[in-house]
Design a protein around this motif. Structure first.
Motif, short mmCIF file in Angstrom:
data_model
loop_
_atom_site.label_atom_id
_atom_site.label_comp_id
_atom_site.label_asym_id
_atom_site.label_seq_id
_atom_site.Cartn_x
_atom_site.Cartn_y
_atom_site.Cartn_z
N ASP A 1 74.10 84.20 46.23
CA ASP A 1 74.23 83.01 47.07
C ASP A 1 75.52 82.25 46.73
O ASP A 1 76.32 82.70 45.91
CB ASP A 1 72.99 82.11 46.96
CG ASP A 1 72.83 81.49 45.58
OD1 ASP A 1 73.73 81.60 44.74
OD2 ASP A 1 71.77 80.87 45.35
N GLU A 2 75.71 81.11 47.37
CA GLU A 2 76.94 80.34 47.19
C GLU A 2 77.10 79.80 45.78
O GLU A 2 78.20 79.45 45.36
CB GLU A 2 76.97 79.19 48.20
CG GLU A 2 77.07 79.70 49.62
CD GLU A 2 76.73 78.64 50.64
OE1 GLU A 2 76.05 77.65 50.29
OE2 GLU A 2 77.14 78.81 51.79
N LYS A 3 76.01 79.72 45.03
CA LYS A 3 76.06 79.22 43.66
C LYS A 3 76.34 80.33 42.66
O LYS A 3 76.42 80.10 41.46
CB LYS A 3 74.73 78.55 43.30
CG LYS A 3 74.40 77.36 44.17
CD LYS A 3 73.02 76.86 43.88
CE LYS A 3 72.59 75.85 44.92
NZ LYS A 3 71.17 75.54 44.82
N GLY A 4 76.44 81.57 43.15
CA GLY A 4 76.69 82.70 42.27
C GLY A 4 75.44 83.30 41.67
O GLY A 4 75.52 84.14 40.78
N GLU A 5 74.26 82.89 42.15
CA GLU A 5 73.00 83.42 41.62
C GLU A 5 72.53 84.60 42.46
O GLU A 5 72.61 84.58 43.69
CB GLU A 5 71.94 82.32 41.65
CG GLU A 5 72.31 81.13 40.78
CD GLU A 5 71.34 79.98 40.92
OE1 GLU A 5 70.32 80.13 41.63
OE2 GLU A 5 71.60 78.92 40.33
N VAL A 6 72.02 85.63 41.80
CA VAL A 6 71.51 86.81 42.50
C VAL A 6 70.21 86.43 43.19
O VAL A 6 69.29 85.94 42.57
CB VAL A 6 71.28 87.97 41.51
CG1 VAL A 6 70.65 89.16 42.22
CG2 VAL A 6 72.59 88.36 40.84
N GLU B 1 82.54 93.93 40.35
CA GLU B 1 82.20 93.02 41.43
C GLU B 1 83.18 93.22 42.58
O GLU B 1 84.38 93.21 42.39
CB GLU B 1 82.27 91.57 40.95
CG GLU B 1 81.88 90.59 42.01
CD GLU B 1 81.90 89.16 41.50
OE1 GLU B 1 82.35 88.30 42.25
OE2 GLU B 1 81.47 88.93 40.35
N ILE B 2 82.64 93.42 43.77
CA ILE B 2 83.47 93.61 44.95
C ILE B 2 83.13 92.49 45.92
O ILE B 2 81.97 92.28 46.26
CB ILE B 2 83.20 94.97 45.62
CG1 ILE B 2 83.55 96.10 44.66
CG2 ILE B 2 83.99 95.08 46.91
CD1 ILE B 2 83.18 97.46 45.18
N GLN B 3 84.14 91.77 46.35
CA GLN B 3 83.94 90.76 47.38
C GLN B 3 84.80 91.17 48.56
O GLN B 3 86.01 91.20 48.49
CB GLN B 3 84.35 89.38 46.88
CG GLN B 3 84.06 88.31 47.88
CD GLN B 3 84.25 86.92 47.30
OE1 GLN B 3 84.51 86.75 46.12
NE2 GLN B 3 84.13 85.93 48.14
N LEU B 4 84.13 91.52 49.66
CA LEU B 4 84.84 92.04 50.80
C LEU B 4 85.67 90.99 51.52
O LEU B 4 86.79 91.24 51.93
CB LEU B 4 83.86 92.69 51.78
CG LEU B 4 83.07 93.86 51.22
CD1 LEU B 4 82.09 94.36 52.25
CD2 LEU B 4 84.00 94.98 50.80
N ILE B 5 85.12 89.81 51.70
CA ILE B 5 85.83 88.76 52.42
C ILE B 5 85.35 87.41 51.90
O ILE B 5 84.17 87.21 51.69
CB ILE B 5 85.62 88.90 53.94
CG1 ILE B 5 86.56 88.01 54.72
CG2 ILE B 5 84.20 88.66 54.33
CD1 ILE B 5 86.61 88.34 56.20
N SER B 6 86.30 86.51 51.63
CA SER B 6 85.91 85.20 51.11
C SER B 6 85.49 84.28 52.25
O SER B 6 85.69 84.59 53.42
CB SER B 6 87.06 84.58 50.32
OG SER B 6 88.06 84.11 51.20
N ALA B 7 84.98 83.13 51.89
CA ALA B 7 84.50 82.18 52.90
C ALA B 7 85.63 81.61 53.74
O ALA B 7 85.41 81.13 54.84
CB ALA B 7 83.74 81.06 52.22
N THR B 8 86.85 81.67 53.24
CA THR B 8 87.97 81.10 53.98
C THR B 8 88.76 82.13 54.78
O THR B 8 89.67 81.76 55.52
CB THR B 8 88.94 80.38 53.02
OG1 THR B 8 89.41 81.32 52.06
CG2 THR B 8 88.25 79.22 52.33
N GLU B 9 88.43 83.40 54.65
CA GLU B 9 89.14 84.45 55.37
C GLU B 9 88.44 84.78 56.69
O GLU B 9 87.26 84.49 56.87
CB GLU B 9 89.23 85.71 54.52
CG GLU B 9 90.08 85.52 53.28
CD GLU B 9 90.08 86.73 52.39
OE1 GLU B 9 91.17 87.14 51.97
OE2 GLU B 9 89.00 87.28 52.13
#
Length: 100
Positions: free
Chosen positions: A55-60, A2-10
């Protein structure tokens, strides 16, 4: 993996002496003369991977290569910057999904 490029707070920032340029992948593809060998190879390299949009709930909610979204899924627009909830209500946007 799992790659997350940027979080919601960055925040993505660019130095003042540089410019962030959005270029469509189709323009990069096979355009070595303009973008060089590394950048023009990006579409080819990306084609080796499957992407899941979560999505924000972690569902594909979508995948590549193309597949249909889950039953009953309704895409929603999320205003990331520049508008408060009150401003959205005043402009007629309901439930944050852009559907009146």
């Amino acid at each position: 993996m799992e790659i997350q490029l940027i979080s919601a707070t960055e925040v993505l920032s660019v130095p003042k002496n540089m410019k962030l340029l959005a270029v469509p992948l189709f323009e990069l593809y096979d355009n070595t003369a303009r973008y060089g060998p590394q950048l023009s190879a990006i579409p080819h390299l990306l084609s080796r991977y499957n992407f899941e949009f979560v999505d924000e709930k972690g569902e594909v909610v979508a995948e590549t290569p193309g597949c249909e979204p889950p039953e009953g899924y309704v895409p929603k627009t999320k205003i990331l910057a520049g508008a408060t909830d009150e401003e959205m209500k005043e402009s007629g946007i309901e439930d944050g999904n852009g559907i009146h």
